[in-house]
Design an enzyme around this catalytic site. Structure first.
Site, PDB file in Angstrom:
ATOM      1  N   GLY A   1       0.826  -1.200   0.000  1.00 24.01           N
ATOM      2  CA  GLY A   1       0.000   0.000   0.000  1.00 24.01           C
ATOM      3  C   GLY A   1       0.862   1.253   0.000  1.00 24.01           C
ATOM      4  N   CYS A   2       0.252   2.387  -0.339  1.00 31.16           N
ATOM      5  CA  CYS A   2       1.027   3.625  -0.489  1.00 31.16           C
ATOM      6  C   CYS A   2       1.504   4.130   0.872  1.00 31.16           C
ATOM      7  CB  CYS A   2       0.214   4.669  -1.237  1.00 31.16           C
ATOM      8  SG  CYS A   2      -1.435   4.988  -0.588  1.00 31.16           S
ATOM      9  N   PHE A   3       0.584   4.310   1.816  1.00 30.52           N
ATOM     10  CA  PHE A   3       1.008   4.706   3.160  1.00 30.52           C
ATOM     11  C   PHE A   3       1.992   3.681   3.714  1.00 30.52           C
ATOM     12  CE2 PHE A   3      -2.850   7.536   4.033  1.00 30.52           C
ATOM     13  CZ  PHE A   3      -2.102   8.669   4.266  1.00 30.52           C
ATOM     14  N   ALA A   4       1.665   2.401   3.483  1.00 34.20           N
ATOM     15  CA  ALA A   4       2.499   1.336   4.038  1.00 34.20           C
ATOM     16  C   ALA A   4       3.933   1.437   3.538  1.00 34.20           C
ATOM     17  CB  ALA A   4       1.900  -0.029   3.682  1.00 34.20           C
TER      18      ALA A   4
ATOM     19  N   CYS B   1       5.512   4.180   2.416  1.00 39.20           N
ATOM     20  CA  CYS B   1       6.147   5.392   2.944  1.00 39.20           C
ATOM     21  C   CYS B   1       6.559   5.209   4.401  1.00 39.20           C
ATOM     22  CB  CYS B   1       5.170   6.553   2.787  1.00 39.20           C
ATOM     23  SG  CYS B   1       5.880   8.169   3.136  1.00 39.20           S
TER      24      CYS B   1
END
Lengths: 355, 355, 355, 355
Positions: free
Chosen positions: C164-167, C169
């Protein structure tokens, strides 16, 4: 939801001798919300009801969330005839239908923010009403509510067709020329509007991902507001018959319209400036300048700024205003003030957002 | 500052038979930075030096901070003549001064991104040089570097005057009409530019607080790019003598120019579409469409999209491109590719930002 | 719609010894579009098909309008098994369903951008297939595709669950501490995402009028990505059992995530910097610095920048990356490169938007 | 510049029994402008003078261009002692210097918007004055002007140190916990501010090209407002000695601050909500809710919204307000209203920008 501290004192103490009772239809949309933001602080208005089918029973602040702490009003699904003025903030086409289905007493003045009654040939309506249990046919005839064009008529009017947002901005940029018979060539207009001009419904062109840092043209040469603009210009200069070319843009901002307008003219720079200054001399919201202007100067106000220049053989005009205020709900209140004999600016000295 | 992982493999492996050695003057500005972003990934370029007086000794990524991790290059205050091409990314007026003060061998091709050599009457320069210790007078004559207008001449040129950003966008919107002698009426143009068009110096109109959610007009009817546009149009249609009215706007976005253009024309819609399609048929970056376009479609690419319509008796054109790429550094590389016999698109197939 | 000048030469000349045939499912969404923007310029990929139920038969550029001029590909409603790799760009929950309903040969590698297979307990799937007309049960087991965590495993993998994107980062901000057993206190994270993180469906929080100039918190302490983050951290530091507090914000920009992270630590500033630099030394996209960073440095690239500081007794980390690239489609291609033995950066040296 | 239609009627008719004569020092900056926007419509204020060294002689609307049409006031370089209240809108450090160099009679109340007198140890000033031609030493002692903390003291005060913007937002998020001795763990705060928080001077981080669509952290753990916050918290809960961790962000919007705050707590959700609701029950601008809030709800108002939640063992608070209004000039007028015995909300029922 907790309102911990309701406003106990009346935020609108009665100043003059009376309070106008106002009803609002379609209170959940952008223009309805903006109207509420003005009216809750208007010193001579009491809001009798805010009608919304979809939100009946909800607090106003559940939809217009910035009003939390300002009012405990709720939307209602019911109508009351015990009002002095009715604002119609519904979609185009729905204002006429609403009045036909819900005849209000003739004593109730109507201010319609839709386009239903703006054009002269569509400016009246007849409907079946009931007077002392007798079925009767009643009618309403609407005055085009642009104070800078029709102020005296508005003061006498019972029904107002509030102008369109682009239409207001562009007319204010052109009226002094028409009033002096100086519209004598093709007119060239480009204007950019903020996203609130398209209303709150979701659309691909209102998606943040699409609109942010973007720009685009739509309805070039075909915008529906050209009709009301044309009627106003020929009201002042009946012989005007040149094309008005109008290129509307979608801007990546939320509020405001900026229009640039030019046409050929033999007038000198000084003559043009004088013509505009004289025309708007008595109008408290429309201001003429020769300085450079920019859109944010008028955002969140009911003002229109008009920059006047002569460039070679062209008169060059820039006109800016807030589409939701001077272009919609602010002008509606301005019209109400005129209709009820109040100072035109009452409740409309709004703090500019400025930034 | 720590570069933990320098790129050990050459990111630009040699594909064809040679590498172009490039020098950059004024590498710390917007166009210099954008040029660097392209050239560090260009498969047939080696960057020989990036000159900057103010930043000599600093890493490139200390100024163009997005390049951290991509290159260990530093700015230098020294010049080397051991290059094939020199890019001038300095301010208007400074390109001419630089070449006078720093004569480079004639074998070094020059691509100037300033406006110093764009107009025909200013398109050459003479200066004192030293050839085998003999003082000599040398001169350079510049070709206007708009590939869609002058591609064959560019291929033969040793010195290129890279067009202005507005100038590129507007010419691409008008060239097919001029090339077919169809510019026969006054031309009306409004175009909005992003903030990068004004460069990186701080100014009240580049302050975020001012520009965000704002719009404004500047230099109406007077923009300096009108001169180069005029020269190109009369190069194609010598008899063209009608006014070109141009209203530039400052937009509240960073990259891109969108222009709307119209003029009277007897051409049919189909004829106009064919005319534009034919004109740009061989040009890989300029694309013609009848669909609606919006600015972000071309942001961060070297492409120009042109939407063609007929509206009543008007030809109506919308032209969009990225002011820093097709309007500056991308076009400079496109010109370099042509001058050195490379495929025109080499290093310029850039991923659009899209959002 | 007219494509006046189709690209006649292959934009992706074969460099190495082979081309990877890629199929894309869900090509009309944001991650599908971003994947296409990368793959059309990837030198070792041929796009075999781009599947979309809703857009079958339409040109790719009718949806991803920035690709006009770049490709004449169309969406298809049909699937082909003659591919080397399948990218799943469908909604969460739909990837598993798609593979069950459409068994592909085991020789086809799968890269799934949804969350369906990211968690260890959900990382495999069994389905009914047909092998030489014999019904068989086949299964796929997915490797978590964060190259900075699992590069060697990815190289051997046939199926990748793209993070995932947040994950991505947040993990890149924390992995070096976990890998060295230095996660020994509660972790405090705030991160802001651009609007593309929410996909292209219309929602009140994606309306331009609402989101422009706005900020808001959502899913505080509850974001679904906390699970995959937790698994990665305990993979490296099995004993880690402290809370990870995560406050996600919606930002008023389109691309990128910026995260600030802190926790108590006895490590010195130099030790922390060394730890991060060492950990990412061999990773070409993740760069460590002690300078101040800002979000736009990485927008439109596949890079992640990590700023490392010590503040009192806290390690303080800022991590930035583009949610659609390193946080989605760029990382998917990075994984593909690793799976097929290509240089990890192939096709991913993207020009930063920078502004 | 032409003001075609000056406001002939007094826009601020006297309602109560008196008008407060106000002087403004530093009227050309952001807080000075915002103060003017409020005071020109305040029903019980007359603006005696607006002092600006750099703009003396210019119309107010030449600097605060949105005020064109609203006022014919000019900046002056002269001071008058015939006032009731003096607002200091000068830079940090300059307020103290100004009062030392320009002693005003003790009868003139002072409201200082700088940070010069906010901390208790710096909250008084002594200077040489002249009383009946006798040199005397006078002094002023400042009260910290946060009405939700010190309302009764403000009513009695002659000199107010107006709180900082972040300081106001964060304190309003924490005061109820401190007042009830419930600050018993480390506090974790992240807050994002608009660009107006940095003032109108040009800086690289205020350049539109840089800031648009960007985000960045600054002064993490070190922000100067932590000191005044600490003093207020220990005023209410003297034993509080835990760290307050504060990560400030620069946001890409112009107005407003949004803060998210959490700490460990044994209080139940209901207890926390009750505690906040009770604390702010009598305060007209600070409103407590359990609904989701977003920044624009309070932009262009003097309101602060506080969202209260319990998440696991954490109290989680979101606090939003307009940095120029509740965080600066609006709060200054709120303090003035209290000092002069007016209704606290007089002149401060501002229409929200909303969009």
């Amino acid at each position: 939801m907790i309102v911990n501290n309701s406003t106990e004192t009346d935020p609108n103490p009665q100043v003059g001798g009376f309070k106008i009772k106002a009803g609002i239809i379609g209170g959940a949309g952008y223009t309805g919300g903006e109207l509420l933001r003005i009216l809750i602080n208007h010193p001579q208005v009491d809001i009798a009801f805010v009608h919304s089918n979809s939100n009946a029973g909800n607090y106003i602040y559940e939809v217009h969330t910035d009003l939390f702490g300002d009012t405990e009003l709720k939307f209602t699904g019911e109508l009351s005839h015990q009002i002095d003025v009715l604002f119609l903030c519904v979609g185009h086409g729905d204002a006429r239908k609403f009045l036909e289905a819900n005849p209000f007493p003739q004593s109730v003045k109507v201010i319609d923010l839709s386009q239903d009654f703006r054009l002269k040939e569509k400016s009246s309506i007849s409907y079946q009403a009931t007077d002392n249990s007798q079925p009767t046919t009643e009618s309403r005839s609407f005055t085009y509510g642009l104070p800078e064009l029709n102020r005296e008529a508005i003061k006498q009017a019972d029904n107002i067709a509030n102008p369109g947002c682009f239409a207001t901005c562009l007319q204010l940029g052109l009226l002094p020329l028409a009033a002096s018979n100086n519209l004598n060539s093709e007119v060239h207009i480009t204007a950019t509007t903020g996203s609130t001009g398209a209303g709150q419904s979701l659309a691909p062109t209102s998606h943040f991902t699409w609109r942010n840092n973007n720009a685009s043209v739509y309805k070039a040469f075909d915008h529906q507001h050209l009709n009301e603009i044309g009627e106003s210009l020929t009201q002042l200069q009946p012989a005007f018959d040149k094309p008005v070319n109008f290129i509307p843009y979608r801007g990546d901002f939320t509020r405001g319209i900026i229009a640039s307008i030019y046409l050929d003219s033999d007038l000198s720079a000084d003559e043009v400036v004088k013509l505009y200054s004289d025309y708007y001399a008595g109008h408290p919201f429309t201001h003429v300048t020769t300085r450079n202007i920019d859109l944010k100067q008028i955002v969140n106000t009911n003002k229109c700024f008009i920059q006047v220049q002569k460039k070679g053989n062209k008169v060059f005009i820039i006109s800016i205003m807030d589409n939701l205020l001077k272009g919609a709900s602010g002008q509606a209140v301005q019209n109400m003030n005129l209709m009820f004999g109040l100072e035109e600016t009452t409740g409309l000295r709004l703090k500019a957002a400025a930034f």
